[in-house]
Design a protein around this motif. Sequence first.
Motif, PDB file in Angstrom:
ATOM      1  N   ARG A 130      -5.824  -1.943   0.538  1.00  0.00           N
ATOM      2  CA  ARG A 130      -6.757  -0.709   1.409  1.00  0.00           C
ATOM      3  C   ARG A 130      -7.949  -1.499   2.355  1.00  0.00           C
ATOM      4  O   ARG A 130      -7.939  -0.703   3.641  1.00  0.00           O
ATOM      5  N   THR A 151       0.332  -1.021   0.012  1.00  0.00           N
ATOM      6  CA  THR A 151      -0.017   0.182  -0.094  1.00  0.00           C
ATOM      7  C   THR A 151       0.614   0.981  -0.262  1.00  0.00           C
ATOM      8  O   THR A 151       0.356   2.376  -0.752  1.00  0.00           O
ATOM      9  N   SER A 188     -10.633   6.081  -1.997  1.00  0.00           N
ATOM     10  CA  SER A 188      -9.351   6.178  -2.143  1.00  0.00           C
ATOM     11  C   SER A 188      -8.657   6.653  -2.977  1.00  0.00           C
ATOM     12  O   SER A 188      -8.236   6.680  -3.690  1.00  0.00           O
ATOM     13  N   ALA A 211      -8.300   0.928   5.965  1.00  0.00           N
ATOM     14  CA  ALA A 211      -8.244   2.047   5.551  1.00  0.00           C
ATOM     15  C   ALA A 211      -9.822   3.073   4.791  1.00  0.00           C
ATOM     16  O   ALA A 211      -9.756   4.142   4.781  1.00  0.00           O
ATOM     17  N   HIS A 212      -9.586   1.563   4.092  1.00  0.00           N
ATOM     18  CA  HIS A 212     -11.471   1.813   3.046  1.00  0.00           C
ATOM     19  C   HIS A 212     -12.445   0.966   3.036  1.00  0.00           C
ATOM     20  O   HIS A 212     -11.800  -0.130   2.893  1.00  0.00           O
ATOM     21  N   ASP A 226       0.837   6.070  -2.238  1.00  0.00           N
ATOM     22  CA  ASP A 226       0.820   6.585  -1.045  1.00  0.00           C
ATOM     23  C   ASP A 226       1.632   7.810  -1.736  1.00  0.00           C
ATOM     24  O   ASP A 226       2.455   8.424  -2.059  1.00  0.00           O
ATOM     25  N   VAL A 272     -12.806   1.929  -1.821  1.00  0.00           N
ATOM     26  CA  VAL A 272     -11.989   1.230  -3.180  1.00  0.00           C
ATOM     27  C   VAL A 272     -12.333   1.857  -4.492  1.00  0.00           C
ATOM     28  O   VAL A 272     -11.676   1.603  -5.607  1.00  0.00           O
ATOM     29  N   HIS A 283      -5.735   6.548  -2.995  1.00  0.00           N
ATOM     30  CA  HIS A 283      -3.920   5.883  -2.783  1.00  0.00           C
ATOM     31  C   HIS A 283      -4.206   4.776  -3.563  1.00  0.00           C
ATOM     32  O   HIS A 283      -3.239   4.358  -4.775  1.00  0.00           O
TER      33      HIS A 283
END
Length: 193
Positions: free
Chosen positions: A114, A5, A71, A119-120, A9, A125, A73
Amino acid sequence: MRFITDFGDEATIIPLFVVTIVLFIAMGWKRNAAIWGIGIFLTFGCIVLSKMLGLLWAQFYGYDGHPFSASGHVASSSAVYGSLINMIFQPRFHSWLMAMLPPALIAALIGYTRIMLHAHTPMEVVAGAGIGTTAATLIARVLPPVPTFLVHWFAFALVPVILFFHGYVMEAEPVLKQTFYTSYYFLNQNIGW
């Protein structure tokens, strides 16, 4: 999961974006550097806009949970890495579907990490994948074939940038939230927003 991941970033993506633009310009590919740069910059703008709209929706409807946040990322990595991979293999991609494949695969990989890192959500996503894959595909269809000499410089100049910045984390989400709330309360107090 964290190792993978971190390739998506902002601390890695933004330096990669800047070095790529500089490389294109230094190699005499100025017009196409502008096209690629504007495409990726607009992608970053779409990511920020989607996050701000999610915060605005939560504010208007009094939602106290985690507001919807596409997301970044997934969107930025699929747009940047996907478009670069498309440039390398562009002569082989004669269809929209083939141009969508590399960014979609990158979106799936980063998106999986993620979700596993909590995180999501899957929908966040998917939203990020939609933004990034669309951007990379459109860029691939607009840019002319990349000169062979420039493709050779990709590995020489860009891989060290990725490896150098990999592992750093840029906390962009809290900055965006702070910017949103400061702006929202300012507008609410001054114009009755």
